[in-house]
Design a protein around this motif. Sequence first.
Motif, PDB file in Angstrom:
ATOM      1  N   GLN A  51       0.810  -1.221   0.000  1.00 32.91           N
ATOM      2  CA  GLN A  51       0.000   0.000   0.000  1.00 32.91           C
ATOM      3  C   GLN A  51       0.843   1.271   0.000  1.00 32.91           C
ATOM      4  OE1 GLN A  51      -2.701  -1.563   3.299  1.00 32.91           O
ATOM      5  NE2 GLN A  51      -4.113  -0.288   2.118  1.00 32.91           N
ATOM      6  N   CYS A  94     -10.915   0.122   3.281  1.00 31.67           N
ATOM      7  CA  CYS A  94      -9.493  -0.057   2.993  1.00 31.67           C
ATOM      8  C   CYS A  94      -8.895   1.306   2.673  1.00 31.67           C
ATOM      9  CB  CYS A  94      -9.336  -0.990   1.792  1.00 31.67           C
ATOM     10  SG  CYS A  94      -7.630  -1.240   1.286  1.00 31.67           S
ATOM     11  N   LEU A  95      -7.711   1.594   3.233  1.00 31.94           N
ATOM     12  CA  LEU A  95      -7.071   2.889   2.973  1.00 31.94           C
ATOM     13  C   LEU A  95      -6.757   3.079   1.488  1.00 31.94           C
ATOM     14  CD1 LEU A  95      -4.585   3.122   5.998  1.00 31.94           C
ATOM     15  CD2 LEU A  95      -6.766   4.317   5.729  1.00 31.94           C
ATOM     16  N   HIS A 136      -7.466  -9.386   6.103  1.00 29.95           N
ATOM     17  CA  HIS A 136      -7.489  -8.280   5.135  1.00 29.95           C
ATOM     18  C   HIS A 136      -6.068  -7.891   4.715  1.00 29.95           C
ATOM     19  CE1 HIS A 136      -9.205  -4.268   3.692  1.00 29.95           C
ATOM     20  NE2 HIS A 136      -7.906  -4.051   3.714  1.00 29.95           N
ATOM     21  N   GLU A 137      -5.167  -7.740   5.697  1.00 29.86           N
ATOM     22  CA  GLU A 137      -3.801  -7.289   5.375  1.00 29.86           C
ATOM     23  C   GLU A 137      -3.018  -8.377   4.655  1.00 29.86           C
ATOM     24  OE1 GLU A 137      -3.466  -4.263   5.475  1.00 29.86           O
ATOM     25  OE2 GLU A 137      -5.084  -3.802   6.881  1.00 29.86           O
ATOM     26  N   HIS A 140      -3.689  -8.430   1.076  1.00 31.95           N
ATOM     27  CA  HIS A 140      -2.946  -7.410   0.308  1.00 31.95           C
ATOM     28  C   HIS A 140      -1.630  -7.972  -0.235  1.00 31.95           C
ATOM     29  CE1 HIS A 140      -5.046  -3.591   0.445  1.00 31.95           C
ATOM     30  NE2 HIS A 140      -5.278  -3.693   1.735  1.00 31.95           N
TER      31      HIS A 140
HETATM   32 ZN    ZN Z   1      -6.677  -2.644   2.787  1.00 31.38          ZN
END
Ligand code: ZN
Length: 170
Positions: A51, A94-95, A136-137, A140
């Motif tokens: 990210q 999500c960012l 979630h992470e 990614h």
């Molecule tokens: Zn995310």
Amino acid sequence: MAVHEIREMGDPVLRTEAEDVEDFSGGLSSLVRDMFETMYNAEGIGLAAPQIGVSKRVIVIDLRREDEPDAQVALVNPNIVWSSDETEKATEGCLSIPGLEEVVQRHLAVRVEALDPKGEPVELEADDLFARALQHEIDHLDGVLFVDRVSAFKRRMLMKKWKKLQAEEE
Ligand code: ZN
């Protein structure tokens, strides 16, 4: 310490499978510091290295504000080695996809094996929000976003909204 720009959906780095970390001799602690800093600055509860444009298998999570006093972690090369049959649905954001939220079904509990930023093995078991954040992470790191975890119908709706938000930004 430095706050990094958070990459948004559409950036190829978010769709790339991140590489295992093998070298712990340099750089990793500053990467982890920057990830926490960037996450706090964005008022997020979790962040994965891709990210911020770094395609390495590193994640940070901090849920201490969510009444999870032990849930501040930085994990390297994390693997989910067990997950509960029981699942739970909750709203996720999500960012990297600001403005979108959707209900996502996740395993209620998971066990994760990983390394800490110094390269020492760690194992942890988590449930509820902590388990959700880990799933979630770790997604990614495999180039998977939460919009991939909803029905095709909901995904179409989300993508429509995303396009609209992007158009408004320009
Ligand atoms: Zn995310």
